[in-house]
Design an enzyme around this catalytic site. Structure first.
Site, mmCIF file in Angstrom:
data_model
loop_
_atom_site.group_PDB
_atom_site.id
_atom_site.type_symbol
_atom_site.label_atom_id
_atom_site.label_comp_id
_atom_site.label_asym_id
_atom_site.label_seq_id
_atom_site.Cartn_x
_atom_site.Cartn_y
_atom_site.Cartn_z
ATOM 1 C CB THR A 162 -17.859 77.090 118.799
ATOM 2 O OG1 THR A 162 -18.183 78.406 118.352
ATOM 3 C CG2 THR A 162 -19.109 76.225 118.795
ATOM 4 C CG ASP A 176 -21.204 78.485 115.868
ATOM 5 O OD1 ASP A 176 -19.973 78.436 116.053
ATOM 6 O OD2 ASP A 176 -21.759 77.997 114.874
ATOM 7 C CB ALA A 177 -18.379 83.217 119.321
ATOM 8 C CE LYS A 178 -17.553 77.918 113.326
ATOM 9 N NZ LYS A 178 -18.939 78.440 113.507
ATOM 10 N NE ARG A 179 -15.394 86.194 119.859
ATOM 11 C CZ ARG A 179 -16.391 86.509 119.042
ATOM 12 N NH1 ARG A 179 -16.617 85.752 117.992
ATOM 13 N NH2 ARG A 179 -17.149 87.567 119.260
#
Length: 272
Positions: A121, A94-97
């Site tokens: 993510t 869950d890094a939302k890159r």
């Protein structure tokens, strides 16, 4: 891992639970802080106690990046442990890159190749050329932020233009990206009333659903509108499971919380 293999694991365990490893040194049991690597020691105990009750783990990278290189090493040890000991488990970074193409490719290599996560993510705001580089990796999945569970989601995501809400435009557009079959989507449990419309746009995709538990989302509501023929849901719970106790019994208490959710999920799956 294929979506079919993920579904098989779900039906075998009678669970579509994803456990979020949002591991905070300030919240883990005090006695663990004496360990050489307290973040990993906590994660390992949680994983060993709950792996039969869930099908996925989702470390939020911010909780490791906050501690610099030592925290990052804890994350690397966690994913290595999962891949070695429990290879059937679906792993989500869950890094939302999300950035321009060549940067996205490097992010993808970091998480898909170097660390060997199954999924990552990604934020869609920069559009096609910031998402498609992640989709080039066969056997890996990009989990696009669709409609999130936080209150600020209403600032932009539900805004309408010509009768189409922004999150709907994101879903419609992304479903036409190259290798869109490798897309999954984040939809917050606190927005369960939107799932009926979301399923009209992406009926077959897996949805990662945060917000059940500490954020107040309803498992029953999410399943009523979100389940499809292949199950199609990963319900994430983080704080409600991993911080069930700050004492010596923390892993046992986490397993009890996980089992309570798994039991509900089993009943829902039985109803079919």
């Amino acid at each position: 891992m294929t979506p079919q293999e993920l579904e098989q694991q779900i039906r075998s365990k009678k669970s579509f639970l994803c456990i979020g490893l949002d591991t905070d040194l300030d919240k883990i049991p005090a006695f663990l802080r004496e360990q050489p690597d307290p973040l990993f020691a906590f994660n390992k105990a949680i994983i060993d106690a709950t792996h039969q009750l869930c099908v996925a783990y989702k470390p939020n990278t911010a909780f490791y990046e906050a501690y610099g290189s030592e925290g990052w090493r804890s994350l690397e040890k966690t994913i290595a442990y999962l891949n070695e000991k429990y290879p059937q488990i679906f792993t989500i970074a869950d890094a939302k890159r999300g950035d321009i193409g060549n940067t996205s490719t490097r992010y993808a290599k970091a998480f898909f190749e170097t660390m060997d996560f199954d999924a990552l993510t990604v934020a869609p705001y920069m559009g096609r050329d910031s998402v498609e580089p992640f989709l080039e990796f066969e056997g890996k999945y990009t989990i696009l932020l669709g409609l999130t569970s936080n209150p600020g989601a209403f600032d932009f995501q539900t805004r309408e233009d010509a009768g189409v809400r922004l999150f709907e435009q994101v879903l419609k557009t992304a479903s036409n990206y190259r290798h869109s079959e490798r897309l999954m989507y984040v939809v917050g449990a606190t927005k369960a009333e939107y799932l009926r419309d979301i399923r009209k746009i992406i009926p077959e995709a897996f949805l990662l659903i945060p917000g059940v538990g500490a954020q107040g989302g309803s498992l029953e509501e999410v399943c009523r509108y979100g389940l499809n023929e292949g199950v199609g849901l990963l319900i994430n719970s983080s704080r409600g499971i991993i911080y069930a106790s700050a004492e010596q019994d923390f892993a046992e208490k986490a397993a009890q919380k996980a089992r309570a959710l798994q039991t509900q999920m089993a009943k829902i799956l039985e109803k079919g």
